[in-house]
Design a protein around this motif. Structure first.
Motif, PDB file in Angstrom:
ATOM      1  N   ALA A 131      -5.768 -29.982   7.587  1.00 58.37           N
ATOM      2  CA  ALA A 131      -5.501 -29.527   8.954  1.00 58.37           C
ATOM      3  C   ALA A 131      -4.129 -29.996   9.419  1.00 58.37           C
ATOM      4  N   GLU A 132      -3.774 -31.245   9.094  1.00 53.86           N
ATOM      5  CA  GLU A 132      -2.452 -31.751   9.468  1.00 53.86           C
ATOM      6  C   GLU A 132      -1.345 -30.968   8.763  1.00 53.86           C
ATOM      7  N   ARG A 133      -1.529 -30.692   7.477  1.00 52.87           N
ATOM      8  CA  ARG A 133      -0.508 -29.954   6.727  1.00 52.87           C
ATOM      9  C   ARG A 133      -0.338 -28.543   7.282  1.00 52.87           C
ATOM     10  N   ARG A 134      -1.464 -27.907   7.628  1.00 50.70           N
ATOM     11  CA  ARG A 134      -1.397 -26.562   8.194  1.00 50.70           C
ATOM     12  C   ARG A 134      -0.707 -26.573   9.552  1.00 50.70           C
ATOM     13  N   GLN A 135      -1.009 -27.559  10.393  1.00 51.35           N
ATOM     14  CA  GLN A 135      -0.392 -27.643  11.718  1.00 51.35           C
ATOM     15  C   GLN A 135       1.097 -27.959  11.616  1.00 51.35           C
ATOM     16  N   PHE A 136       1.480 -28.800  10.631  1.00 54.09           N
ATOM     17  CA  PHE A 136       2.896 -29.119  10.432  1.00 54.09           C
ATOM     18  C   PHE A 136       3.686 -27.868  10.060  1.00 54.09           C
ATOM     19  N   LYS A 137       3.116 -27.043   9.186  1.00 54.66           N
ATOM     20  CA  LYS A 137       3.808 -25.816   8.795  1.00 54.66           C
ATOM     21  C   LYS A 137       3.959 -24.868   9.990  1.00 54.66           C
ATOM     22  N   ARG A 178       4.197 -36.087  13.685  1.00 55.21           N
ATOM     23  CA  ARG A 178       2.904 -36.711  13.911  1.00 55.21           C
ATOM     24  C   ARG A 178       1.943 -35.678  14.470  1.00 55.21           C
ATOM     25  N   PRO A 179       0.698 -35.648  13.974  1.00 47.99           N
ATOM     26  CA  PRO A 179      -0.254 -34.640  14.464  1.00 47.99           C
ATOM     27  C   PRO A 179      -0.719 -34.960  15.867  1.00 47.99           C
ATOM     28  N   SER A 180      -0.998 -33.924  16.599  1.00 48.89           N
ATOM     29  CA  SER A 180      -1.575 -34.094  17.934  1.00 48.89           C
ATOM     30  C   SER A 180      -3.086 -34.238  17.808  1.00 48.89           C
ATOM     31  N   GLN A 181      -3.697 -34.841  18.792  1.00 46.35           N
ATOM     32  CA  GLN A 181      -5.122 -35.112  18.727  1.00 46.35           C
ATOM     33  C   GLN A 181      -5.970 -33.851  18.843  1.00 46.35           C
ATOM     34  N   ASN A 182      -5.392 -32.780  19.384  1.00 43.13           N
ATOM     35  CA  ASN A 182      -6.223 -31.600  19.599  1.00 43.13           C
ATOM     36  C   ASN A 182      -6.632 -30.909  18.309  1.00 43.13           C
ATOM     37  N   ILE A 183      -5.931 -31.197  17.180  1.00 39.88           N
ATOM     38  CA  ILE A 183      -6.345 -30.567  15.932  1.00 39.88           C
ATOM     39  C   ILE A 183      -7.621 -31.199  15.406  1.00 39.88           C
TER      40      ILE A 183
END
Length: 404
Positions: A131-137, A178-183
């Protein structure tokens, strides 16, 4: 004798402290490499004297696990959770049938029910990373699109040509993002009053997962360590070593050669179970943790300590070799990789494993000739002494890195 032995010495430097708490916890949980435990008695004068003589009063604790032989899936099922936990944590034997590796289905279900669960299983950790990798992209693509749109606006209003930057303070990078908490957001939980009320329709969790052992793992546990009892799925009675030896080979034969009268008459020296067990036993005896390598187009993967500590370093491709070529011509089994392979096949699996930083090893297993051995030898595990293993390490040639 193999020269490929695992190096279990800890690495020093700053990297050794990375993930210290989790690493110490894993070292505590997976402290034993085999299900058998050697327990030292309290120190005494007799023990000191025996220690000077090179003797020991240590006793062996054998867990005596139970499994059910399933011919359909060609595996042994360990249904008791306490036995599954022992075999996984002491040597990483088997695989959870509802999990990626570690049998963690029950823990995942408990985490789903608990809104404040902090202990994440390996599957949940992997899901978070994806999920983090997908959100970063997505964030990076949005930032690049915004920079490109700004450049087009400047060109339209001022006439200046600006090349959109692919890096900089406005473009997120993998090192600083840095990922946001909503993911990680969970579905809305009920109110406190509703949460405190007992759910009448919520049934207690029952662990329906079992540990699935391959035939090679099961035979290694029962023959070498004597810590596994295999039950017949028909009558749930313990099977003898001879019955297990014959049954494990029989399930690998084509159905037309299996007769209920005497299956031992159809045993063959090139049985896939024998060839795979020779390789499994060889590397397990050297201290490696051997797991399936089907994910990377090979037969086995070798881990130094286990999957929870490091990725596999070596990938094994088994290549059977007949001592007598006439046996291969008359054999009723078409063994995988027994015929000369093509360079395209070798290049394919070598490239796949090079991309994931694994060294490919071709393991040649020599099948003894039938002309010099009798069928009676094949009916016992003593026949394994007639097989031999040779290793060839294959590395991908990269001109830019290997000019010297």
């Amino acid at each position: 004798m193999s020269l490929i032995t695992p190096n279990t010495q800890p690495r020093g430097g700053a990297g050794a402290a990375k993930g210290g708490a989790r690493r110490h916890e894993n070292n505590r949980i997976y402290a034993y490499p085999l299900p058998l435990l050697f327990v030292e008695p309290p120190r005494s004068r007799i023990g000191s004297v025996l220690g000077l003589l090179g003797l020991s009063l240590a006793r062996v604790e054998n867990p005596h696990c139970e499994g059910i032989f399933d011919p359909t899936t060609r595996s042994v099922w360990v249904s008791k959770p306490e036995h599954s936990l022992i075999l996984w944590r002491r040597g990483f034997f088997g695989k959870g049938d509802l999990s990626r590796s570690e049998p963690s289905w029950l823990a995942r279900q408990i985490n789903i029910r608990k809104s404040d669960g902090k202990q994440l299983t390996s599957e949940e950790i992997t899901a978070r990373r994806r999920a983090e990798r997908r959100q970063f992209k997505l964030d990076r693509a949005a930032a690049i699109a915004a920079v490109a749109e700004e450049a087009e606006e400047i060109f339209a209003t001022e006439g200046r040509v600006i090349t959109p930057a692919l890096s900089g303070p406005d473009i997120p990078s993998a090192a600083t993002w840095r990922p946001s908490q909503n993911i990680y957001a969970q579905p809305e939980s009920p109110s406190v009053e509703e949460d405190e009320m007992p759910l009448e329709d919520e049934e207690p969790l029952v662990d329906v997962e079992h540990l699935q052992l391959t035939l090679q793992e099961a035979f290694f546990l029962l023959w070498n360590l004597d810590c596994l009892t295999v039950l017949n799925s028909q009558n749930m009675q313990p099977m003898t070593l001879k019955d297990i030896w014959i049954a494990f080979q029989t399930v690998e034969l084509p159905p037309k050669f299996i007769k209920p009268v005497d299956t031992s008459q159809h045993l063959q020296w090139d049985n896939p179970f024998l060839i795979n067990y020779v390789v499994y036993h060889h590397y397990r005896s050297l201290g490696w943790v051997v797991k399936s390598g089907i994910k990377f187009c090979v037969d086995y993967l070798l881990y130094k300590k286990g999957p929870v500590f490091h990725h596999a370093e070596l990938a094994l491709a088994i290549l059977p070799v007949y001592e007598d070529t006439e046996d291969q011509r008359t054999s009723t089994l078409d063994l995988q990789n027994s015929s000369p392979f093509t360079w395209s096949w070798l290049s394919t699996i070598n490239r796949v494993n090079s991309q994931v930083q694994k060294t490919l090893i071709l393991v040649y297993v020599t099948i003894p000739a039938k002309s010099r051995l009798s069928l009676d030898t094949l009916r016992t595990p003593a026949c394994l002494a007639h097989y031999s293993v040779r290793e060839v390490v294959v590395r991908r040639f990269i001109p830019a890195r290997m000019r010297d």
